[in-house]
Design a protein around this motif. Structure first.
Motif, PDB file in Angstrom:
ATOM      1  N   ALA A  94       1.062  17.481 -21.758  1.00  0.00           N
ATOM      2  CA  ALA A  94      -0.398  16.743 -22.511  1.00  0.00           C
ATOM      3  C   ALA A  94      -1.180  17.168 -20.588  1.00  0.00           C
ATOM      4  CB  ALA A  94      -0.131  15.922 -22.352  1.00  0.00           C
ATOM      5  N   ILE A  95       0.046  16.667 -19.808  1.00  0.00           N
ATOM      6  CA  ILE A  95      -0.529  17.087 -17.950  1.00  0.00           C
ATOM      7  C   ILE A  95      -0.767  18.045 -17.509  1.00  0.00           C
ATOM      8  CG2 ILE A  95       0.561  17.257 -15.645  1.00  0.00           C
ATOM      9  CD1 ILE A  95       2.296  14.626 -16.450  1.00  0.00           C
ATOM     10  N   GLU A  96       0.332  19.493 -18.280  1.00  0.00           N
ATOM     11  CA  GLU A  96      -0.454  20.748 -18.120  1.00  0.00           C
ATOM     12  C   GLU A  96      -1.580  21.418 -19.017  1.00  0.00           C
ATOM     13  OE1 GLU A  96       3.213  23.312 -19.291  1.00  0.00           O
ATOM     14  OE2 GLU A  96       4.445  22.524 -17.467  1.00  0.00           O
ATOM     15  N   THR A  97      -1.707  20.568 -19.940  1.00  0.00           N
ATOM     16  CA  THR A  97      -2.745  21.642 -20.948  1.00  0.00           C
ATOM     17  C   THR A  97      -4.001  21.299 -20.338  1.00  0.00           C
ATOM     18  OG1 THR A  97      -1.703  21.420 -22.915  1.00  0.00           O
ATOM     19  CG2 THR A  97      -4.303  20.991 -22.892  1.00  0.00           C
ATOM     20  N   TYR A  98      -3.932  19.661 -19.660  1.00  0.00           N
ATOM     21  CA  TYR A  98      -5.348  18.780 -19.069  1.00  0.00           C
ATOM     22  C   TYR A  98      -5.838  19.423 -18.222  1.00  0.00           C
ATOM     23  CZ  TYR A  98      -5.224  15.462 -22.971  1.00  0.00           C
ATOM     24  OH  TYR A  98      -5.815  14.969 -23.996  1.00  0.00           O
ATOM     25  N   GLU A  99      -4.688  19.648 -17.404  1.00  0.00           N
ATOM     26  CA  GLU A  99      -4.898  20.988 -15.998  1.00  0.00           C
ATOM     27  C   GLU A  99      -5.426  21.609 -16.039  1.00  0.00           C
ATOM     28  OE1 GLU A  99      -1.160  19.144 -13.118  1.00  0.00           O
ATOM     29  OE2 GLU A  99      -0.803  21.198 -14.056  1.00  0.00           O
ATOM     30  N   ALA A 100      -4.751  22.363 -16.875  1.00  0.00           N
ATOM     31  CA  ALA A 100      -6.066  23.946 -17.762  1.00  0.00           C
ATOM     32  C   ALA A 100      -7.277  23.709 -17.534  1.00  0.00           C
ATOM     33  CB  ALA A 100      -4.829  24.205 -18.513  1.00  0.00           C
ATOM     34  N   LEU A 101      -7.155  22.737 -18.009  1.00  0.00           N
ATOM     35  CA  LEU A 101      -9.010  22.647 -19.462  1.00  0.00           C
ATOM     36  C   LEU A 101      -9.311  22.142 -18.368  1.00  0.00           C
ATOM     37  CD1 LEU A 101     -11.156  22.112 -21.182  1.00  0.00           C
ATOM     38  CD2 LEU A 101      -9.507  19.530 -21.526  1.00  0.00           C
ATOM     39  N   ILE A 102      -9.102  21.079 -16.868  1.00  0.00           N
ATOM     40  CA  ILE A 102      -9.897  21.011 -15.876  1.00  0.00           C
ATOM     41  C   ILE A 102     -10.571  22.691 -15.166  1.00  0.00           C
ATOM     42  CG2 ILE A 102      -9.799  19.637 -13.414  1.00  0.00           C
ATOM     43  CD1 ILE A 102      -7.985  18.157 -14.764  1.00  0.00           C
ATOM     44  N   GLN A 103      -9.164  22.724 -14.733  1.00  0.00           N
ATOM     45  CA  GLN A 103      -9.856  24.706 -14.610  1.00  0.00           C
ATOM     46  C   GLN A 103     -10.523  25.452 -15.006  1.00  0.00           C
ATOM     47  OE1 GLN A 103      -6.060  26.249 -12.798  1.00  0.00           O
ATOM     48  NE2 GLN A 103      -7.208  28.210 -12.661  1.00  0.00           N
ATOM     49  N   ALA A 104     -10.545  25.083 -16.686  1.00  0.00           N
ATOM     50  CA  ALA A 104     -11.564  26.416 -16.980  1.00  0.00           C
ATOM     51  C   ALA A 104     -12.624  25.527 -17.092  1.00  0.00           C
ATOM     52  CB  ALA A 104     -10.398  26.251 -18.670  1.00  0.00           C
ATOM     53  N   SER A 105     -13.038  24.645 -17.358  1.00  0.00           N
ATOM     54  CA  SER A 105     -13.955  23.290 -17.601  1.00  0.00           C
ATOM     55  C   SER A 105     -15.302  23.551 -16.318  1.00  0.00           C
ATOM     56  CB  SER A 105     -14.047  22.101 -17.782  1.00  0.00           C
ATOM     57  OG  SER A 105     -13.259  21.782 -18.747  1.00  0.00           O
ATOM     58  N   GLU A 106     -14.885  23.648 -14.923  1.00  0.00           N
ATOM     59  CA  GLU A 106     -14.981  23.417 -13.716  1.00  0.00           C
ATOM     60  C   GLU A 106     -15.353  25.090 -13.056  1.00  0.00           C
ATOM     61  OE1 GLU A 106     -12.549  22.369 -10.765  1.00  0.00           O
ATOM     62  OE2 GLU A 106     -12.907  20.498 -10.387  1.00  0.00           O
ATOM     63  N   GLU A 107     -14.099  26.348 -14.086  1.00  0.00           N
ATOM     64  CA  GLU A 107     -14.881  27.788 -13.631  1.00  0.00           C
ATOM     65  C   GLU A 107     -16.055  28.022 -15.035  1.00  0.00           C
ATOM     66  OE1 GLU A 107     -11.228  29.936 -14.642  1.00  0.00           O
ATOM     67  OE2 GLU A 107     -10.807  29.021 -12.754  1.00  0.00           O
ATOM     68  N   ALA A 108     -15.949  27.016 -15.604  1.00  0.00           N
ATOM     69  CA  ALA A 108     -17.180  27.494 -16.744  1.00  0.00           C
ATOM     70  C   ALA A 108     -18.728  26.191 -16.662  1.00  0.00           C
ATOM     71  CB  ALA A 108     -16.854  27.331 -18.004  1.00  0.00           C
ATOM     72  N   GLY A 109     -18.591  25.777 -15.537  1.00  0.00           N
ATOM     73  CA  GLY A 109     -19.522  24.622 -14.787  1.00  0.00           C
ATOM     74  C   GLY A 109     -20.219  23.381 -16.093  1.00  0.00           C
ATOM     75  N   ASP A 110     -18.980  23.781 -16.738  1.00  0.00           N
ATOM     76  CA  ASP A 110     -18.891  22.117 -17.585  1.00  0.00           C
ATOM     77  C   ASP A 110     -18.100  20.864 -17.077  1.00  0.00           C
ATOM     78  OD1 ASP A 110     -18.609  20.167 -20.090  1.00  0.00           O
ATOM     79  OD2 ASP A 110     -17.353  21.786 -21.256  1.00  0.00           O
ATOM     80  N   TYR A 111     -19.131  20.732 -16.108  1.00  0.00           N
ATOM     81  CA  TYR A 111     -18.663  19.510 -15.771  1.00  0.00           C
ATOM     82  C   TYR A 111     -18.157  18.091 -15.984  1.00  0.00           C
ATOM     83  CZ  TYR A 111     -19.959  22.598 -11.763  1.00  0.00           C
ATOM     84  OH  TYR A 111     -19.376  23.734 -11.543  1.00  0.00           O
ATOM     85  N   VAL A 112     -19.124  17.849 -17.546  1.00  0.00           N
ATOM     86  CA  VAL A 112     -18.597  16.689 -17.929  1.00  0.00           C
ATOM     87  C   VAL A 112     -17.129  16.569 -18.877  1.00  0.00           C
ATOM     88  CG1 VAL A 112     -19.242  15.629 -20.482  1.00  0.00           C
ATOM     89  CG2 VAL A 112     -21.540  16.177 -18.474  1.00  0.00           C
ATOM     90  N   THR A 113     -17.226  18.045 -18.877  1.00  0.00           N
ATOM     91  CA  THR A 113     -15.671  18.583 -19.571  1.00  0.00           C
ATOM     92  C   THR A 113     -14.194  17.948 -18.390  1.00  0.00           C
ATOM     93  OG1 THR A 113     -16.520  19.681 -21.652  1.00  0.00           O
ATOM     94  CG2 THR A 113     -13.758  19.583 -20.824  1.00  0.00           C
ATOM     95  N   ALA A 114     -14.803  18.370 -17.662  1.00  0.00           N
ATOM     96  CA  ALA A 114     -13.965  18.345 -16.533  1.00  0.00           C
ATOM     97  C   ALA A 114     -13.270  17.686 -15.748  1.00  0.00           C
ATOM     98  CB  ALA A 114     -13.851  19.431 -15.302  1.00  0.00           C
TER      99      ALA A 114
END
Length: 165
Positions: free
Chosen positions: A121-141
């Motif tokens: 789960a930690i790995e998934t959330y770390e990947a989601l943070i990175q992908a969200s920031e790259e996409a400009g989706d700061y709410v999801t990050a």
């Protein structure tokens, strides 16, 4: 002459903000992982025996509601993207480490499974943070950062329990 306002169109708004397929895929994966964790925590809590098993069962049951809340928040982010959360027909189980053990007294095996699931789960959330920031989706990050902190707390708690064995 004034132009009449147009009704809110979610899809038009989403087209303006580039929807990241990676973010949506990670949201779906995290949602499914949370739902699968609920199923496995409940199954293990019901199945474990021994005094230690009862204590672990209580810990698992306490975490079930939190994991359900995580799934609900992830589902709401998917809804923002006009994507339905995965349902049972979309479900792809992956948590082999959290299946109830053959021996209902194998409490340490369940604790090891919880720690491994939390690492995933930690790995998934770390990947989601990175992908969200790259996409400009700061709410999801931001949401993923909150959920990451919760999962890190769960991992820490179960690592402490493991030390007691």
């Amino acid at each position: 002459m004034r132009e009449s306002p147009t009704p809110f169109n979610r899809r038009a708004v989403l087209r303006q903000h580039a929807m990241s397929d990676e973010v949506v895929d990670l949201l779906k994966r995290a949602y499914q992982d949370e739902i699968e964790t609920v199923m496995n925590y409940l199954a293990n809590a019901v199945y474990l025996e021994t005094f230690d098993g009862n204590d672990i069962a209580e810990d698992l049951l306490a975490d079930v509601q939190e994991e359900l809340n995580h799934a609900e928040m992830l589902g709401n982010r998917l809804f923002y993207y006009d994507v339905a959360p995965p349902a049972s027909m979309d479900f792809e189980p992956s948590q082999t480490m959290l299946q109830p053990p053959e021996d209902s007294t194998n409490v340490e095996g369940v604790v090891d499974g919880v720690i491994e699931a939390e690492k995933d789960a930690i790995e998934t959330y770390e990947a989601l943070i990175q992908a969200s920031e790259e996409a400009g989706d700061y709410v999801t990050a931001d949401l993923a950062t909150q959920l990451l902190a919760d999962e890190q707390d769960h991992k820490r708690a179960f690592m402490s329990i493991k030390k007691s064995f």
